[in-house]
Design a protein around this motif. Structure first.
Motif, PDB file in Angstrom:
ATOM      1  N   PRO A   1       0.810  -1.227   0.000  1.00  0.00           N
ATOM      2  CA  PRO A   1       0.000   0.000   0.000  1.00  0.00           C
ATOM      3  C   PRO A   1       0.838   1.269   0.000  1.00  0.00           C
ATOM      4  CG  PRO A   1      -0.912  -1.606   1.530  1.00  0.00           C
ATOM      5  CD  PRO A   1       0.411  -2.149   1.078  1.00  0.00           C
ATOM      6  N   ALA A   2       2.066   1.190   0.487  1.00  0.00           N
ATOM      7  CA  ALA A   2       2.936   2.361   0.510  1.00  0.00           C
ATOM      8  C   ALA A   2       3.654   2.551  -0.816  1.00  0.00           C
ATOM      9  CB  ALA A   2       3.964   2.247   1.638  1.00  0.00           C
ATOM     10  N   TYR A   3       4.278   1.473  -1.344  1.00  0.00           N
ATOM     11  CA  TYR A   3       5.104   1.651  -2.541  1.00  0.00           C
ATOM     12  C   TYR A   3       4.552   1.030  -3.822  1.00  0.00           C
ATOM     13  CZ  TYR A   3       7.052  -2.717  -0.465  1.00  0.00           C
ATOM     14  OH  TYR A   3       7.230  -3.943   0.120  1.00  0.00           O
ATOM     15  N   GLY A   4       3.524   0.218  -3.740  1.00  0.00           N
ATOM     16  CA  GLY A   4       2.922  -0.320  -4.958  1.00  0.00           C
ATOM     17  C   GLY A   4       3.560  -1.604  -5.464  1.00  0.00           C
ATOM     18  N   ASP A   5       3.305  -1.904  -6.723  1.00  0.00           N
ATOM     19  CA  ASP A   5       3.762  -3.144  -7.339  1.00  0.00           C
ATOM     20  C   ASP A   5       5.153  -2.974  -7.963  1.00  0.00           C
ATOM     21  OD1 ASP A   5       1.178  -4.243  -6.821  1.00  0.00           O
ATOM     22  OD2 ASP A   5       0.441  -3.280  -8.659  1.00  0.00           O
ATOM     23  N   ILE A   6       5.783  -4.089  -8.276  1.00  0.00           N
ATOM     24  CA  ILE A   6       7.046  -4.055  -9.015  1.00  0.00           C
ATOM     25  C   ILE A   6       6.758  -3.597 -10.445  1.00  0.00           C
ATOM     26  CG2 ILE A   6       8.942  -5.417  -9.969  1.00  0.00           C
ATOM     27  CD1 ILE A   6       8.582  -7.348  -7.606  1.00  0.00           C
ATOM     28  N   VAL A   7       7.471  -2.583 -10.908  1.00  0.00           N
ATOM     29  CA  VAL A   7       7.340  -2.156 -12.302  1.00  0.00           C
ATOM     30  C   VAL A   7       8.658  -2.308 -13.063  1.00  0.00           C
ATOM     31  CG1 VAL A   7       5.375  -0.613 -11.953  1.00  0.00           C
ATOM     32  CG2 VAL A   7       7.690   0.267 -11.647  1.00  0.00           C
ATOM     33  N   VAL A   8       9.779  -2.304 -12.336  1.00  0.00           N
ATOM     34  CA  VAL A   8      11.090  -2.528 -12.950  1.00  0.00           C
ATOM     35  C   VAL A   8      11.910  -3.399 -12.006  1.00  0.00           C
ATOM     36  CG1 VAL A   8      13.227  -1.517 -13.843  1.00  0.00           C
ATOM     37  CG2 VAL A   8      11.067  -0.274 -14.083  1.00  0.00           C
ATOM     38  N   SER A   9      12.471  -4.488 -12.538  1.00  0.00           N
ATOM     39  CA  SER A   9      13.373  -5.337 -11.759  1.00  0.00           C
ATOM     40  C   SER A   9      14.804  -4.896 -12.047  1.00  0.00           C
ATOM     41  CB  SER A   9      13.183  -6.812 -12.139  1.00  0.00           C
ATOM     42  OG  SER A   9      11.875  -7.250 -11.822  1.00  0.00           O
ATOM     43  N   LEU A  10      15.545  -4.537 -11.024  1.00  0.00           N
ATOM     44  CA  LEU A  10      16.899  -4.016 -11.209  1.00  0.00           C
ATOM     45  C   LEU A  10      17.909  -5.164 -11.275  1.00  0.00           C
ATOM     46  CD1 LEU A  10      16.698  -0.905  -8.871  1.00  0.00           C
ATOM     47  CD2 LEU A  10      16.254  -1.066 -11.324  1.00  0.00           C
ATOM     48  N   THR A  11      17.721  -6.003 -12.278  1.00  0.00           N
ATOM     49  CA  THR A  11      18.632  -7.120 -12.508  1.00  0.00           C
ATOM     50  C   THR A  11      19.906  -6.624 -13.168  1.00  0.00           C
ATOM     51  OG1 THR A  11      17.519  -7.520 -14.627  1.00  0.00           O
ATOM     52  CG2 THR A  11      16.779  -8.813 -12.737  1.00  0.00           C
ATOM     53  N   LYS A  12      20.973  -7.409 -13.029  1.00  0.00           N
ATOM     54  CA  LYS A  12      22.256  -7.033 -13.635  1.00  0.00           C
ATOM     55  C   LYS A  12      22.282  -7.357 -15.118  1.00  0.00           C
ATOM     56  CE  LYS A  12      24.635  -9.549 -10.812  1.00  0.00           C
ATOM     57  NZ  LYS A  12      25.821 -10.192 -10.189  1.00  0.00           N
ATOM     58  N   THR A  13      21.581  -8.402 -15.505  1.00  0.00           N
ATOM     59  CA  THR A  13      21.531  -8.823 -16.911  1.00  0.00           C
ATOM     60  C   THR A  13      20.128  -9.298 -17.254  1.00  0.00           C
ATOM     61  OG1 THR A  13      22.168 -11.100 -16.366  1.00  0.00           O
ATOM     62  CG2 THR A  13      23.951  -9.566 -16.891  1.00  0.00           C
ATOM     63  N   GLY A  14      19.851  -9.383 -18.550  1.00  0.00           N
ATOM     64  CA  GLY A  14      18.591  -9.948 -19.003  1.00  0.00           C
ATOM     65  C   GLY A  14      17.383  -9.080 -18.724  1.00  0.00           C
ATOM     66  N   ASP A  15      16.237  -9.722 -18.648  1.00  0.00           N
ATOM     67  CA  ASP A  15      14.946  -9.056 -18.509  1.00  0.00           C
ATOM     68  C   ASP A  15      14.880  -8.176 -17.261  1.00  0.00           C
ATOM     69  OD1 ASP A  15      12.011  -8.762 -19.051  1.00  0.00           O
ATOM     70  OD2 ASP A  15      11.878  -9.873 -17.164  1.00  0.00           O
ATOM     71  N   THR A  16      14.200  -7.029 -17.396  1.00  0.00           N
ATOM     72  CA  THR A  16      14.018  -6.109 -16.266  1.00  0.00           C
ATOM     73  C   THR A  16      12.541  -5.893 -15.931  1.00  0.00           C
ATOM     74  OG1 THR A  16      14.098  -4.219 -17.792  1.00  0.00           O
ATOM     75  CG2 THR A  16      16.169  -4.859 -16.725  1.00  0.00           C
ATOM     76  N   SER A  17      11.672  -6.695 -16.496  1.00  0.00           N
ATOM     77  CA  SER A  17      10.240  -6.529 -16.263  1.00  0.00           C
ATOM     78  C   SER A  17       9.861  -7.109 -14.903  1.00  0.00           C
ATOM     79  CB  SER A  17       9.447  -7.236 -17.362  1.00  0.00           C
ATOM     80  OG  SER A  17       9.463  -8.636 -17.151  1.00  0.00           O
ATOM     81  N   PRO A  18       8.617  -6.899 -14.464  1.00  0.00           N
ATOM     82  CA  PRO A  18       8.164  -7.489 -13.202  1.00  0.00           C
ATOM     83  C   PRO A  18       8.282  -9.018 -13.183  1.00  0.00           C
ATOM     84  CG  PRO A  18       6.658  -5.763 -13.891  1.00  0.00           C
ATOM     85  CD  PRO A  18       7.607  -5.963 -15.029  1.00  0.00           C
ATOM     86  N   LYS A  19       8.311  -9.648 -14.357  1.00  0.00           N
ATOM     87  CA  LYS A  19       8.446 -11.109 -14.411  1.00  0.00           C
ATOM     88  C   LYS A  19       9.752 -11.576 -13.783  1.00  0.00           C
ATOM     89  CE  LYS A  19       5.697 -11.606 -18.658  1.00  0.00           C
ATOM     90  NZ  LYS A  19       5.710 -12.057 -20.071  1.00  0.00           N
ATOM     91  N   SER A  20      10.751 -10.694 -13.745  1.00  0.00           N
ATOM     92  CA  SER A  20      12.047 -11.049 -13.164  1.00  0.00           C
ATOM     93  C   SER A  20      12.173 -10.586 -11.713  1.00  0.00           C
ATOM     94  CB  SER A  20      13.181 -10.447 -14.005  1.00  0.00           C
ATOM     95  OG  SER A  20      13.241 -11.039 -15.283  1.00  0.00           O
ATOM     96  N   GLY A  21      11.054 -10.329 -11.080  1.00  0.00           N
ATOM     97  CA  GLY A  21      11.070  -9.825  -9.713  1.00  0.00           C
ATOM     98  C   GLY A  21      11.789 -10.723  -8.734  1.00  0.00           C
ATOM     99  N   LEU A  22      11.791 -12.029  -8.982  1.00  0.00           N
ATOM    100  CA  LEU A  22      12.463 -12.973  -8.093  1.00  0.00           C
ATOM    101  C   LEU A  22      13.555 -13.753  -8.823  1.00  0.00           C
ATOM    102  CD1 LEU A  22       9.486 -14.426  -5.989  1.00  0.00           C
ATOM    103  CD2 LEU A  22      11.212 -12.756  -5.286  1.00  0.00           C
ATOM    104  N   ALA A  23      14.147 -13.137  -9.831  1.00  0.00           N
ATOM    105  CA  ALA A  23      15.255 -13.779 -10.560  1.00  0.00           C
ATOM    106  C   ALA A  23      16.529 -13.635  -9.726  1.00  0.00           C
ATOM    107  CB  ALA A  23      15.426 -13.153 -11.932  1.00  0.00           C
TER     108      ALA A  23
END
Length: 255
Positions: A108-130
């Motif tokens: 409720p404070a910060y919302g959903d994942i919109v960008v995953s700060l991965t070092k390589t590859g995909d940066t979408s919310p799909k990579s939230g737990l990569a």
């Protein structure tokens, strides 16, 4: 002469139409920065800074943090939701009453994942737990920089307006130097909650007019902070130059 006038008039009309078409893409341009602080209940004693430069639908992210659980993967994201408060959570968001905050409770404070700060590859919310593509915080520190990250119009606008939040995850509630414990993650029951609970958080703010928004100092990472400040200055100068060019072009058009 009349033909020339018609062509000139048509060109001006076409240019005006083009300006209206591309205008919104440039409206998101800018940069924002955050001062990363421990999330209440995390027992983390770290701190950090983050800066995001927005250019149309592309962002560049620079982040430095210290005081994290050493040599363990730390998922990090940019969060946003229209209904969120666009800020870091407080202990009042602890709906379970256990004295700590998991990722869902902070939503409720910060919302959903919109960008995953991965070092390589995909940066979408799909990579939230990569986990294998996030920093492992050698010695408890993170030094992150990645550009050319593509985002949607809505995300670019939210970031540039100062409505998004940077969150670094990964805590050590039981102080055993690793992610463990019987309580499972609210995001993935195969992981302990320590692996995904928020550790550091900072709301991304727009730099004040006529000045630089630099956030706080980061102990032990002076060089990285200097880099963030220097890049911020370049971004402001570029924005000012772009505005001056637009003003000169407008003046010539009116003339």
């Amino acid at each position: 002469m009349r033909t020339t006038t018609r062509i000139a008039g048509a060109s001006i009309a076409a240019a005006a139409a083009l300006a209206l078409t591309v205008g919104p893409a440039y409206a998101a341009d800018g940069w924002v920065s955050a001062n990363l602080k421990p999330v209440p209940g995390s027992e983390v004693a770290g701190s950090g800074t983050a800066q995001v430069t927005v250019t149309g639908n592309t962002i560049k992210v620079e982040m430095a943090a210290s005081g994290l659980l050493p040599d363990q993967p730390h998922a990090a994201h940019i969060h946003f939701a229209a209904a969120a408060r666009h800020e870091c959570p407080t202990i009042k968001d602890d709906t379970s009453g256990d004295g700590t905050l998991n990722t869902t409770e902070g939503g409720p404070a910060y919302g959903d994942i919109v960008v995953s700060l991965t070092k390589t590859g995909d940066t979408s919310p799909k990579s939230g737990l990569a986990i294998d593509r996030f920093s492992t915080a050698p010695g408890g520190t993170i030094s992150y920089e990645r550009g050319s990250i593509k985002v949607s119009d809505g995300v670019a606008e939210a970031i540039s307006r100062g409505q998004s939040v940077v969150v670094v995850h990964g805590v050590d509630h039981n102080h055993d130097g690793k992610y463990s414990g019987e309580t499972k993650s609210d995001l993935d029951p195969k992981l302990p909650t320590e692996a995904t609970d928020p550790a550091l958080c900072g709301a991304l703010h727009v730099a004040p007019a006529g000045g630089m928004h630099t956030g706080g100092g980061l102990s032990g990472t002076t060089n990285t902070n200097g880099m963030l400040l220097a890049v911020g200055g370049v971004a402001l100068a570029a924005a000012a130059g772009s505005g001056a060019f637009a003003a000169r072009r407008s003046t010539r058009s009116r003339g």
